[in-house]
Motif scaffolding. Structure first.
Motif, PDB file in Angstrom:
ATOM      1  N   ARG A  85       0.814  -1.230   0.000  1.00  0.00           N
ATOM      2  CA  ARG A  85       0.000   0.000   0.000  1.00  0.00           C
ATOM      3  C   ARG A  85       0.842   1.272   0.000  1.00  0.00           C
ATOM      4  N   ASP A  86       2.089   1.188   0.463  1.00  0.00           N
ATOM      5  CA  ASP A  86       2.912   2.396   0.515  1.00  0.00           C
ATOM      6  C   ASP A  86       3.722   2.623  -0.760  1.00  0.00           C
ATOM      7  N   ASP A  87       3.638   1.698  -1.729  1.00  0.00           N
ATOM      8  CA  ASP A  87       4.477   1.804  -2.918  1.00  0.00           C
ATOM      9  C   ASP A  87       4.038   2.926  -3.862  1.00  0.00           C
ATOM     10  N   MET A  88       2.776   2.968  -4.250  1.00  0.00           N
ATOM     11  CA  MET A  88       2.335   4.008  -5.189  1.00  0.00           C
ATOM     12  C   MET A  88       2.455   5.406  -4.578  1.00  0.00           C
ATOM     13  N   PRO A  89       2.043   5.612  -3.319  1.00  0.00           N
ATOM     14  CA  PRO A  89       2.276   6.939  -2.736  1.00  0.00           C
ATOM     15  C   PRO A  89       3.767   7.302  -2.734  1.00  0.00           C
ATOM     16  N   ALA A  90       4.640   6.303  -2.558  1.00  0.00           N
ATOM     17  CA  ALA A  90       6.083   6.552  -2.594  1.00  0.00           C
ATOM     18  C   ALA A  90       6.518   7.023  -3.976  1.00  0.00           C
ATOM     19  N   HIS A  91       5.962   6.437  -5.025  1.00  0.00           N
ATOM     20  CA  HIS A  91       6.295   6.866  -6.388  1.00  0.00           C
ATOM     21  C   HIS A  91       5.858   8.318  -6.621  1.00  0.00           C
ATOM     22  N   ILE A  92       4.672   8.666  -6.160  1.00  0.00           N
ATOM     23  CA  ILE A  92       4.175  10.036  -6.334  1.00  0.00           C
ATOM     24  C   ILE A  92       5.078  11.023  -5.593  1.00  0.00           C
ATOM     25  N   ARG A  93       5.390  10.727  -4.348  1.00  0.00           N
ATOM     26  CA  ARG A  93       6.236  11.614  -3.539  1.00  0.00           C
ATOM     27  C   ARG A  93       7.618  11.752  -4.167  1.00  0.00           C
ATOM     28  N   SER A  94       8.150  10.656  -4.671  1.00  0.00           N
ATOM     29  CA  SER A  94       9.460  10.683  -5.315  1.00  0.00           C
ATOM     30  C   SER A  94       9.451  11.606  -6.533  1.00  0.00           C
ATOM     31  N   SER A  95       8.391  11.526  -7.330  1.00  0.00           N
ATOM     32  CA  SER A  95       8.302  12.395  -8.502  1.00  0.00           C
ATOM     33  C   SER A  95       8.172  13.862  -8.115  1.00  0.00           C
ATOM     34  N   LEU A  96       7.462  14.130  -7.036  1.00  0.00           N
ATOM     35  CA  LEU A  96       7.304  15.517  -6.589  1.00  0.00           C
ATOM     36  C   LEU A  96       8.619  16.116  -6.095  1.00  0.00           C
ATOM     37  N   ILE A  97       9.411  15.345  -5.367  1.00  0.00           N
ATOM     38  CA  ILE A  97      10.663  15.847  -4.799  1.00  0.00           C
ATOM     39  C   ILE A  97      11.794  15.773  -5.822  1.00  0.00           C
ATOM     40  N   GLY A  98      11.960  14.642  -6.473  1.00  0.00           N
ATOM     41  CA  GLY A  98      12.968  14.519  -7.522  1.00  0.00           C
ATOM     42  C   GLY A  98      14.083  13.545  -7.186  1.00  0.00           C
ATOM     43  N   ALA A  99      14.787  13.130  -8.221  1.00  0.00           N
ATOM     44  CA  ALA A  99      15.832  12.117  -8.103  1.00  0.00           C
ATOM     45  C   ALA A  99      17.237  12.702  -8.081  1.00  0.00           C
ATOM     46  N   THR A 100      17.383  14.001  -8.355  1.00  0.00           N
ATOM     47  CA  THR A 100      18.701  14.592  -8.535  1.00  0.00           C
ATOM     48  C   THR A 100      18.836  15.914  -7.802  1.00  0.00           C
ATOM     49  N   VAL A 101      20.013  16.124  -7.218  1.00  0.00           N
ATOM     50  CA  VAL A 101      20.403  17.447  -6.735  1.00  0.00           C
ATOM     51  C   VAL A 101      21.790  17.749  -7.289  1.00  0.00           C
ATOM     52  N   THR A 102      22.027  19.000  -7.622  1.00  0.00           N
ATOM     53  CA  THR A 102      23.328  19.459  -8.086  1.00  0.00           C
ATOM     54  C   THR A 102      23.756  20.614  -7.196  1.00  0.00           C
ATOM     55  N   ILE A 103      24.979  20.512  -6.667  1.00  0.00           N
ATOM     56  CA  ILE A 103      25.480  21.487  -5.706  1.00  0.00           C
ATOM     57  C   ILE A 103      26.834  22.005  -6.193  1.00  0.00           C
TER      58      ILE A 103
END
Length: 143
Positions: A85-103
Protein backbone atom coordinates in the motif's frame (compact mmCIF):
# COMPACT_ATOMS: atom_id res chain seq x y z
CA UNK A 1 38.17 19.88 -16.69
CA UNK A 2 38.21 16.74 -14.59
CA UNK A 3 35.49 14.18 -13.92
CA UNK A 4 34.84 11.74 -11.10
CA UNK A 5 31.97 9.29 -10.66
CA UNK A 6 31.06 6.58 -8.16
CA UNK A 7 28.01 4.78 -6.86
CA UNK A 8 27.60 4.89 -3.10
CA UNK A 9 25.24 3.05 -0.77
CA UNK A 10 23.49 5.09 1.90
CA UNK A 11 22.75 3.82 5.39
CA UNK A 12 19.59 1.72 5.64
CA UNK A 13 16.53 3.74 6.63
CA UNK A 14 12.74 3.49 6.76
CA UNK A 15 10.15 6.18 5.98
CA UNK A 16 11.18 9.73 6.77
CA UNK A 17 13.34 12.65 5.69
CA UNK A 18 16.98 12.47 6.73
CA UNK A 19 19.85 14.95 6.64
CA UNK A 20 22.66 13.09 4.84
CA UNK A 21 25.20 15.83 4.02
CA UNK A 22 27.88 14.38 6.31
CA UNK A 23 27.32 10.86 4.99
CA UNK A 24 27.68 12.09 1.40
CA UNK A 25 30.90 13.96 2.18
CA UNK A 26 32.29 10.92 4.00
CA UNK A 27 31.51 8.64 1.05
CA UNK A 28 32.58 11.16 -1.62
CA UNK A 29 35.74 12.74 -0.15
CA UNK A 30 36.83 13.61 -3.70
CA UNK A 31 34.79 16.82 -3.29
CA UNK A 32 37.81 18.17 -1.41
CA UNK A 33 40.02 17.76 -4.51
CA UNK A 34 38.07 20.30 -6.58
CA UNK A 35 38.78 24.03 -6.64
CA UNK A 36 35.56 24.69 -8.55
CA UNK A 37 32.92 22.34 -9.87
CA UNK A 38 29.56 20.66 -9.51
CA UNK A 39 28.52 17.64 -7.49
CA UNK A 40 25.47 15.91 -8.94
CA UNK A 41 23.75 13.23 -6.88
CA UNK A 42 21.26 10.88 -8.56
CA UNK A 43 19.25 8.35 -6.55
CA UNK A 44 18.64 5.09 -8.43
CA UNK A 45 15.19 4.43 -7.00
CA UNK A 46 11.55 5.38 -7.67
CA UNK A 47 10.33 5.36 -4.08
CA UNK A 48 12.90 7.69 -2.52
CA UNK A 49 14.17 11.16 -3.41
CA UNK A 50 16.93 13.69 -2.84
CA UNK A 51 16.52 17.38 -2.08
CA UNK A 52 18.17 20.36 -0.41
CA UNK A 53 16.45 21.75 2.64
CA UNK A 54 16.81 22.88 6.27
CA UNK A 55 19.89 21.52 8.02
CA UNK A 56 19.37 22.91 11.52
CA UNK A 57 15.93 22.10 12.95
CA UNK A 58 14.98 18.42 12.65
CA UNK A 59 11.30 19.39 13.07
CA UNK A 60 11.44 20.48 9.42
CA UNK A 61 12.18 16.88 8.43
CA UNK A 62 9.21 15.63 10.46
CA UNK A 63 6.90 18.33 9.06
CA UNK A 64 8.00 17.53 5.50
CA UNK A 65 7.29 13.82 6.08
CA UNK A 66 3.81 14.66 7.43
CA UNK A 67 3.04 17.06 4.55
CA UNK A 68 4.07 14.55 1.88
CA UNK A 69 1.91 11.88 3.52
CA UNK A 70 -1.08 14.24 3.22
CA UNK A 71 -0.30 15.09 -0.42
CA UNK A 72 -0.09 11.40 -1.45
CA UNK A 73 -1.84 9.35 1.26
CA UNK A 74 -1.81 5.57 1.43
CA UNK A 75 -5.59 5.61 1.92
CA UNK A 76 -6.33 6.33 -1.74
CA UNK A 77 -7.49 3.46 -3.92
CA UNK A 78 -4.40 3.18 -6.15
CA UNK A 79 -4.30 0.69 -9.02
CA UNK A 80 -0.60 -0.06 -8.49
CA UNK A 81 -0.23 -1.92 -5.21
CA UNK A 82 1.90 -4.93 -6.22
CA UNK A 83 4.61 -4.00 -3.71
CA UNK A 84 2.31 -2.88 -0.91
CA UNK A 85 0.00 0.00 0.00
CA UNK A 86 2.91 2.40 0.51
CA UNK A 87 4.48 1.80 -2.92
CA UNK A 88 2.33 4.01 -5.19
CA UNK A 89 2.28 6.94 -2.74
CA UNK A 90 6.08 6.55 -2.59
CA UNK A 91 6.29 6.87 -6.39
CA UNK A 92 4.17 10.04 -6.33
CA UNK A 93 6.24 11.61 -3.54
CA UNK A 94 9.46 10.68 -5.32
CA UNK A 95 8.30 12.39 -8.50
CA UNK A 96 7.30 15.52 -6.59
CA UNK A 97 10.66 15.85 -4.80
CA UNK A 98 12.97 14.52 -7.52
CA UNK A 99 15.83 12.12 -8.10
CA UNK A 100 18.70 14.59 -8.54
CA UNK A 101 20.40 17.45 -6.73
CA UNK A 102 23.33 19.46 -8.09
CA UNK A 103 25.48 21.49 -5.71
CA UNK A 104 28.34 23.85 -6.58
CA UNK A 105 31.80 23.08 -5.21
CA UNK A 106 34.01 26.00 -4.18
CA UNK A 107 37.52 25.51 -2.79
CA UNK A 108 36.99 21.87 -1.89
CA UNK A 109 33.68 22.39 -0.09
CA UNK A 110 30.02 22.28 -1.02
CA UNK A 111 28.80 25.82 -1.64
CA UNK A 112 25.46 25.35 0.10
CA UNK A 113 23.69 28.13 1.94
CA UNK A 114 24.04 28.50 5.70
CA UNK A 115 20.92 26.48 6.48
CA UNK A 116 20.98 24.05 3.55
CA UNK A 117 21.70 20.36 3.76
CA UNK A 118 21.26 17.32 1.54
CA UNK A 119 18.24 15.22 2.42
CA UNK A 120 17.28 11.66 1.63
CA UNK A 121 13.50 11.34 1.57
CA UNK A 122 12.63 7.68 2.07
CA UNK A 123 9.00 6.95 1.27
CA UNK A 124 8.71 3.23 2.06
CA UNK A 125 7.83 1.93 5.54
CA UNK A 126 10.27 -0.98 5.44
CA UNK A 127 14.01 -0.39 5.74
CA UNK A 128 15.85 0.02 2.44
CA UNK A 129 19.41 0.55 1.26
CA UNK A 130 19.50 3.28 -1.36
CA UNK A 131 22.16 3.76 -4.03
CA UNK A 132 23.27 7.16 -5.27
CA UNK A 133 25.44 7.95 -8.28
CA UNK A 134 27.76 10.83 -7.37
CA UNK A 135 29.29 12.72 -10.30
CA UNK A 136 31.77 15.57 -9.97
CA UNK A 137 32.85 17.74 -12.85
CA UNK A 138 35.18 20.64 -12.41
CA UNK A 139 38.69 21.92 -11.99
CA UNK A 140 40.90 20.20 -9.45
CA UNK A 141 43.44 22.01 -7.30
CA UNK A 142 46.86 22.18 -8.96
CA UNK A 143 49.28 19.57 -7.67
Amino acid sequence: MSWYQSTISLSRRSRGCYLITDEILQKVPQVGEYKIGLLTLFIQHTSAALTLNENWDSDVQLDMTDALEKIAPESWNYRHDAEGRDDMPAHIRSSLIGATVTIPIRNGKLATGTWQGIWLCEFRRSVHTRHVVATIQGEKFSS
